[in-house]
Design a protein around this motif. Structure first.
Motif, PDB file in Angstrom:
ATOM      1  N   UNK A 246       0.751  -1.280  -0.057  1.00  0.00           N
ATOM      2  CA  UNK A 246      -0.089   0.041  -0.103  1.00  0.00           C
ATOM      3  C   UNK A 246       0.681   1.247   0.128  1.00  0.00           C
ATOM      4  N   UNK A 247       0.218   2.305  -0.522  1.00  0.00           N
ATOM      5  CA  UNK A 247       1.059   3.536  -0.891  1.00  0.00           C
ATOM      6  C   UNK A 247       1.131   4.309   0.531  1.00  0.00           C
ATOM      7  N   UNK A 248       2.098   4.911   0.854  1.00  0.00           N
ATOM      8  CA  UNK A 248       2.301   5.690   2.151  1.00  0.00           C
ATOM      9  C   UNK A 248       2.842   7.264   1.764  1.00  0.00           C
ATOM     10  N   UNK A 249       2.345   7.995   2.591  1.00  0.00           N
ATOM     11  CA  UNK A 249       2.946   9.399   2.135  1.00  0.00           C
ATOM     12  C   UNK A 249       3.068  10.166   3.459  1.00  0.00           C
ATOM     13  N   UNK A 250       3.587  11.409   3.664  1.00  0.00           N
ATOM     14  CA  UNK A 250       3.586  12.289   4.793  1.00  0.00           C
ATOM     15  C   UNK A 250       4.017  13.622   4.123  1.00  0.00           C
ATOM     16  N   UNK A 251       3.533  14.654   4.706  1.00  0.00           N
ATOM     17  CA  UNK A 251       3.878  16.131   4.231  1.00  0.00           C
ATOM     18  C   UNK A 251       3.994  17.027   5.332  1.00  0.00           C
ATOM     19  N   UNK A 252       4.507  18.050   5.037  1.00  0.00           N
ATOM     20  CA  UNK A 252       4.728  19.149   5.935  1.00  0.00           C
ATOM     21  C   UNK A 252       4.710  20.461   5.149  1.00  0.00           C
ATOM     22  N   UNK A 253       4.294  21.531   5.675  1.00  0.00           N
ATOM     23  CA  UNK A 253       4.216  22.798   5.133  1.00  0.00           C
ATOM     24  C   UNK A 253       4.856  23.730   6.171  1.00  0.00           C
ATOM     25  N   UNK A 254       6.004  24.158   5.891  1.00  0.00           N
ATOM     26  CA  UNK A 254       6.947  24.788   6.724  1.00  0.00           C
ATOM     27  C   UNK A 254       7.235  26.238   6.357  1.00  0.00           C
ATOM     28  N   UNK A 255       7.428  27.226   7.455  1.00  0.00           N
ATOM     29  CA  UNK A 255       7.723  28.596   6.754  1.00  0.00           C
ATOM     30  C   UNK A 255       8.980  29.196   7.533  1.00  0.00           C
ATOM     31  N   UNK A 256       9.553  30.044   6.959  1.00  0.00           N
ATOM     32  CA  UNK A 256      10.531  31.039   7.414  1.00  0.00           C
ATOM     33  C   UNK A 256      10.428  31.846   8.350  1.00  0.00           C
ATOM     34  N   UNK A 257      11.247  32.133   9.641  1.00  0.00           N
ATOM     35  CA  UNK A 257      10.941  33.126  10.602  1.00  0.00           C
ATOM     36  C   UNK A 257      11.613  34.442   9.937  1.00  0.00           C
ATOM     37  N   UNK A 258      11.322  35.532  10.750  1.00  0.00           N
ATOM     38  CA  UNK A 258      11.899  36.884  10.283  1.00  0.00           C
ATOM     39  C   UNK A 258      13.248  37.169  10.290  1.00  0.00           C
ATOM     40  N   UNK A 259      14.013  36.233  11.381  1.00  0.00           N
ATOM     41  CA  UNK A 259      15.188  36.596  11.605  1.00  0.00           C
ATOM     42  C   UNK A 259      16.048  35.951  10.603  1.00  0.00           C
ATOM     43  N   UNK A 260      15.521  34.659  10.274  1.00  0.00           N
ATOM     44  CA  UNK A 260      16.484  33.861   9.247  1.00  0.00           C
ATOM     45  C   UNK A 260      16.262  34.509   7.886  1.00  0.00           C
TER      46      UNK A 260
END
Lengths: 104, 150
Positions: B57-71
């Motif tokens: 069976x197919x498996x998947x995982x995902x994340x949405x990430x954003x950068x902070x102001x200092x970086x």
């Protein structure tokens, strides 16, 4: 329905082949969620509301693909690929495609 | 006034972003250790005997990430001279490892023993990162969870 992203279904034999099936969905972000995400943007890190949104949309696209495969009489989809593209400001398209086959 | 707000937000980003990153790395390392029993083979031909396989069976995982102001500020400085932007590297690294972990968790919940043919995809969700919009990246990991017959 068996879904795989390799060319075959391990342990089973492909007996028929129905060509490409695909499912897609275009989603826009919710205004309130966008606002919250904008605040989260200050400190960085995961944007949970977006992760959830994309997860749900991808599920919907997959379901549409499965629906199409069922109509053709397939019982498995092999070699599945995901693609994401932002079609407009604030909207993303999620696209899933694969090959519908019959396995035994 | 605008400058004060910008500086303030950058400082908040620096302090809170740093704490969150340390916390996230800690949780990633803990879960990675926990899920070590589930190997990922990045090949598309399975080396297992057909008779041994119970289920695929197919498996998947995902994340949405954003950068902070200092970086973002650091990266802006770095762009003048060019070179390695390590503040972005840790961000993407964190997201990618988290996405792979989520995929593994999904595989574990389906009693899979091995994951084959893993693919990782990166896509840009928000483009206007430096114009007041939300700049974020999505990391998606997907593969094939295989259960071995016992």
């Amino acid at each position: 329905m068996i879904l795989t992203n390799i060319e075959a279904v391990p342990g089973k034999k492909i007996i028929d082949h129905f060509g490409i099936v695909a499912g897609s969905t275009v989603r826009a972000k919710h205004f309130g969620k966008d606002l919250l995400a904008g605040l989260k943007n200050i400190v960085g890190g995961e944007l949970k509301s977006y992760t959830e949104l994309l997860h749900d949309s991808r599920k919907q696209a997959t379901e549409r693909m499965i629906e199409q495969a069922k109509e053709l009489g397939a019982n498995a989809i092999v070699n599945i690929r995901f693609a994401t593209s932002s079609v407009a400001q604030g909207a993303a398209e999620l696209y899933v495609y694969g090959t519908a086959v019959k396995v035994r | 006034m605008k400058l004060i707000i910008a500086v303030l937000l950058t400082m908040v980003g620096f302090v809170v972003g740093r704490i969150l990153e340390a916390k996230h790395y800690k949780s990633i390392k803990a879960s990675e250790k926990e899920l070590l029993y589930l190997p990922i083979l990045n090949i598309n031909k399975d080396t297992l005997d057909d008779n041994e396989i119970d289920k695929t069976q197919m498996v998947y995982g995902s994340v949405v990430i954003s950068i902070d102001y200092f970086k973002r500020f650091l990266a802006g400085l770095r762009k003048i001279f060019g070179g390695e932007i390590s503040s972005y590297e840790t961000l993407i690294d964190r997201a990618r490892r988290e996405a792979i972990l989520r995929m593994k968790e999904m595989a574990a919940s389906m009693q899979a023993d091995v994951i084959t043919n893993m693919r990782v995809e990166t896509s840009i969700i928000g483009k206007r990162a430096n114009k007041g919009g939300v700049g974020s990246v999505e990391l998606l990991a997907y593969g094939n969870g295989i259960t071995i017959r016992k």
